[in-house]
Structures are given as C-alpha cells and as structure tokens.
Design an enzyme around this catalytic site. Structure first.
Site, PDB file in Angstrom:
ATOM      1  N   SER A   1       0.824  -1.217   0.000  1.00  0.00           N
ATOM      2  CA  SER A   1       0.000   0.000   0.000  1.00  0.00           C
ATOM      3  C   SER A   1       0.859   1.268   0.000  1.00  0.00           C
ATOM      4  O   SER A   1       0.464   2.292  -0.571  1.00  0.00           O
ATOM      5  CB  SER A   1      -0.978   0.003   1.180  1.00  0.00           C
ATOM      6  OG  SER A   1      -0.314   0.211   2.397  1.00  0.00           O
TER       7      SER A   1
ATOM      8  N   ARG B   1      23.084 -13.747   2.447  1.00  0.00           N
ATOM      9  CA  ARG B   1      22.422 -12.436   2.350  1.00  0.00           C
ATOM     10  C   ARG B   1      23.068 -11.596   1.250  1.00  0.00           C
ATOM     11  O   ARG B   1      22.391 -10.904   0.494  1.00  0.00           O
ATOM     12  CB  ARG B   1      22.562 -11.734   3.707  1.00  0.00           C
ATOM     13  CG  ARG B   1      21.502 -10.716   4.015  1.00  0.00           C
ATOM     14  CD  ARG B   1      21.732 -10.114   5.386  1.00  0.00           C
ATOM     15  NE  ARG B   1      21.329 -10.963   6.484  1.00  0.00           N
ATOM     16  CZ  ARG B   1      20.068 -11.191   6.863  1.00  0.00           C
ATOM     17  NH1 ARG B   1      19.089 -10.637   6.212  1.00  0.00           N
ATOM     18  NH2 ARG B   1      19.785 -11.958   7.881  1.00  0.00           N
TER      19      ARG B   1
ATOM     20  N   ALA C   1      -1.481   7.722   7.666  1.00  0.00           N
ATOM     21  CA  ALA C   1      -0.454   8.773   7.748  1.00  0.00           C
ATOM     22  C   ALA C   1       0.758   8.428   6.884  1.00  0.00           C
ATOM     23  O   ALA C   1       1.342   9.305   6.230  1.00  0.00           O
ATOM     24  CB  ALA C   1      -0.026   8.968   9.201  1.00  0.00           C
TER      25      ALA C   1
ATOM     26  N   HIS D   1       8.929   3.375   8.404  1.00  0.00           N
ATOM     27  CA  HIS D   1       8.729   2.537   9.590  1.00  0.00           C
ATOM     28  C   HIS D   1       7.550   3.105  10.382  1.00  0.00           C
ATOM     29  O   HIS D   1       7.439   4.325  10.545  1.00  0.00           O
ATOM     30  CB  HIS D   1       9.999   2.528  10.448  1.00  0.00           C
ATOM     31  CG  HIS D   1       9.887   1.636  11.633  1.00  0.00           C
ATOM     32  ND1 HIS D   1       9.971   0.262  11.538  1.00  0.00           N
ATOM     33  CD2 HIS D   1       9.649   1.903  12.939  1.00  0.00           C
ATOM     34  CE1 HIS D   1       9.815  -0.270  12.747  1.00  0.00           C
ATOM     35  NE2 HIS D   1       9.614   0.712  13.616  1.00  0.00           N
TER      36      HIS D   1
ATOM     37  N   MET E   1      10.708  -6.557   4.333  1.00  0.00           N
ATOM     38  CA  MET E   1      10.947  -7.079   5.669  1.00  0.00           C
ATOM     39  C   MET E   1      12.202  -7.950   5.773  1.00  0.00           C
ATOM     40  O   MET E   1      12.245  -8.897   6.548  1.00  0.00           O
ATOM     41  CB  MET E   1       9.704  -7.865   6.135  1.00  0.00           C
ATOM     42  CG  MET E   1       8.420  -7.038   6.114  1.00  0.00           C
ATOM     43  SD  MET E   1       8.519  -5.442   6.990  1.00  0.00           S
ATOM     44  CE  MET E   1       8.125  -5.960   8.655  1.00  0.00           C
ATOM     45  N   ARG E   2      13.230  -7.623   4.991  1.00  0.00           N
ATOM     46  CA  ARG E   2      14.504  -8.333   5.098  1.00  0.00           C
ATOM     47  C   ARG E   2      15.589  -7.358   5.562  1.00  0.00           C
ATOM     48  O   ARG E   2      15.591  -6.186   5.164  1.00  0.00           O
ATOM     49  CB  ARG E   2      14.950  -8.894   3.736  1.00  0.00           C
ATOM     50  CG  ARG E   2      14.000  -9.874   3.111  1.00  0.00           C
ATOM     51  CD  ARG E   2      13.872 -11.183   3.850  1.00  0.00           C
ATOM     52  NE  ARG E   2      15.131 -11.875   4.068  1.00  0.00           N
ATOM     53  CZ  ARG E   2      15.260 -12.928   4.874  1.00  0.00           C
ATOM     54  NH1 ARG E   2      14.228 -13.390   5.542  1.00  0.00           N
ATOM     55  NH2 ARG E   2      16.435 -13.517   5.037  1.00  0.00           N
TER      56      ARG E   2
HETATM   57  C1  GAR Z   1       3.905  -0.480   6.730  1.00  0.00           C
HETATM   58  O1  GAR Z   1       3.175  -0.166   7.901  1.00  0.00           O
HETATM   59  C2  GAR Z   1       5.375  -0.149   6.921  1.00  0.00           C
HETATM   60  O2  GAR Z   1       5.591   0.997   7.689  1.00  0.00           O
HETATM   61  C3  GAR Z   1       5.859  -1.379   7.644  1.00  0.00           C
HETATM   62  O3  GAR Z   1       5.203  -2.453   7.016  1.00  0.00           O
HETATM   63  C4  GAR Z   1       3.955  -1.987   6.506  1.00  0.00           C
HETATM   64  C5  GAR Z   1       3.905  -2.341   5.039  1.00  0.00           C
HETATM   65  O4  GAR Z   1       2.642  -2.079   4.487  1.00  0.00           O
HETATM   66  N1  GAR Z   1       7.279  -1.494   7.566  1.00  0.00           N
HETATM   67  C6  GAR Z   1       8.054  -1.925   8.563  1.00  0.00           C
HETATM   68  O5  GAR Z   1       7.609  -2.311   9.624  1.00  0.00           O
HETATM   69  C7  GAR Z   1       9.541  -1.918   8.253  1.00  0.00           C
HETATM   70  N2  GAR Z   1      10.314  -1.975   9.473  1.00  0.00           N
HETATM   71  P1  GAR Z   1       2.462  -1.977   2.912  1.00  0.00           P
HETATM   72  O6  GAR Z   1       3.061  -3.249   2.317  1.00  0.00           O
HETATM   73  O7  GAR Z   1       0.972  -1.936   2.708  1.00  0.00           O
HETATM   74  O8  GAR Z   1       3.163  -0.752   2.448  1.00  0.00           O
END
Ligand code: GAR
Length: 215
Positions: free
Chosen positions: A12, A64, A172, A108, A89-90
């Site tokens: 998103s 990695r 937000a 974040h 998320m890696r």
């Molecule tokens: C979001 O809330 C982003 O801030 C978080 O994952 C979600 C992804 O949503 N990211 C983290 O936690 C990174 N440390 P999305 O795939 O709908 O953008």
C-alpha cells in the site's frame, strides 16, 4: 529521479508512491518493483500499472550478500537511482547498504528512534504512549536507523486495538512517504552529518505532519 521499490507484501505504501509519481511535476518515477515474496499483493499493483517487476526470493540464495547482489543487479539494470523500501521485511547486508548510502529510504510505523523492529503497534499500545506515528529515513546498516527525512504524528486512542492503530498510522504513512520522496528526489532534502537538512520551501501538508524546517 528513477526509483526502485522493494516490497514484501501488501504494497500500500508503494501504491501511495505510485499515485504521487503520476502527479504532474512530481520529481520521481518508479522504474522497477522487486519483491522477495512471490505472493506479495503489491506485485499485482505494479503489473497493472505496467511497471517492471521481479520476484527475488531470499530462499533461493545461500547468503544475504548473494540475495542482495541479485536485487542490486535488477535495480541497476532498470536505471534506479534511489531505492524506496516499502514494507520490505529483510535485513540488508552492509555492502548493499553502503553502496546505496543516502540513496535508499525506508518507512517505519513508529516515531523513530522509538519502537524499532517488529510488532511495533502492540509494543506501542503496551507502553501506553499517547502519540505514535511514522518515519521516513535514509537506510543505515542498523535496522530502522538512519537520518530522518520526515515524520507524521498519530494519536493512540483509548481502547485502540493493534488493527485500529495500524490502520490510523498507515493512513499517515500514505501521506508521509510521497512527501518525503518528493523532498529527496527534488534535492530539497540532503544528508549532512547524519541529519537531514531541508532546503527551500517545505510543501504544505495535510494533518499532523512534521518535517524538518529549512535552516
Ligand atoms: C507499513 O506499515 C510499513 O511501515 C511497515 O510495514 C507496513 C507495510 O505495508 N514497515 C516496517 O515495519 C519496516 N520496518 P504496505 O506493504 O501496505 O506498504
């Protein structure tokens, strides 16, 4: 500025960036979307928009560094000048982070440096804080650390569930990330001494959004 996007799931935030980049005069365009998960919903959004996509599964690589090198190859081939991590998320290798230093952003869902890592909203509720939010920052080797471009403040309401709070913060995020990318891609935001300096006029903002003021 040509931007590569890294995702792992829903996408998103990528979609919010995509919408913004299509506004006239927006200083960035998305040239490639890379997901480490084949079932990431964000891939369908990218494909529907006609954007180059790649699935690069970390499970196919022994190290990695090798996984990151495969992503780097696709980013370079697509002409990316900047990377936006959007729910990626890696943890990235030191070499990849160094190569893209000051050319890679992350979002974040907290007011960093508070609540780095996972399960952010549960820990936010458990801590009893009244204000949380979202942060866009340049990526450094340490997780969820790096010079902060912009932050949005979001209230924690009595009785909030993780889902309710996550939804409020996400709304937000969708305002914040396009703003932060605009500041960086236009050259208004730059890193100096591990802080971000904003030059020129800071754009009008919606809601409780805070960005560093021009010096
Ligand atoms: C979001 O809330 C982003 O801030 C978080 O994952 C979600 C992804 O949503 N990211 C983290 O936690 C990174 N440390 P999305 O795939 O709908 O953008």
């Amino acid at each position: 500025m040509k931007v590569g996007i890294l995702i792992s799931g829903r996408g998103s935030n990528f979609e919010a960036l995509l919408t913004a980049t299509r506004e006239p005069g927006y200083p960035a365009e998305i040239v490639v979307v890379i997901s480490n998960k084949a079932d990431a919903a964000g891939l369908a959004i990218a494909k529907a928009a006609g954007i180059e996509t790649h699935v690069i599964s970390h499970k196919d690589y022994e190290t990695r560094e090798a996984f990151d090198a495969a992503m780097d190859e696709k980013l370079v081939a697509a002409g990316a000048e900047l990377i936006c991590n959007a729910g990626f998320m890696r943890i990235l290798s030191d070499g990849f982070v160094a190569k893209w230093r000051d050319r890679q952003l992350n979002i974040h869902p907290s007011l960093l440096p508070a609540f780095k890592g996972l399960h952010v909203h549960q820990r936010t509720i458990d801590a009893g804080v009244r204000i949380t939010g979202a942060t866009v920052h340049f990526v450094r080797a340490e997780m969820d650390e790096g010079p902060i471009v912009a932050q949005a403040a979001v209230p924690v309401l009595p009785g909030d569930t993780v889902e309710a709070l996550a939804d409020r913060v996400l709304a937000a995020e969708h305002v914040l990330y396009p703003l932060a990318l605009r500041l960086v891609a236009s050259g208004a935001a730059r890193v100096s001494g591990e802080k971000v300096i904003i030059q020129g006029e800071v754009a009008a903002t919606d809601g409780p959004l805070f960005v560093p003021l021009p010096l």
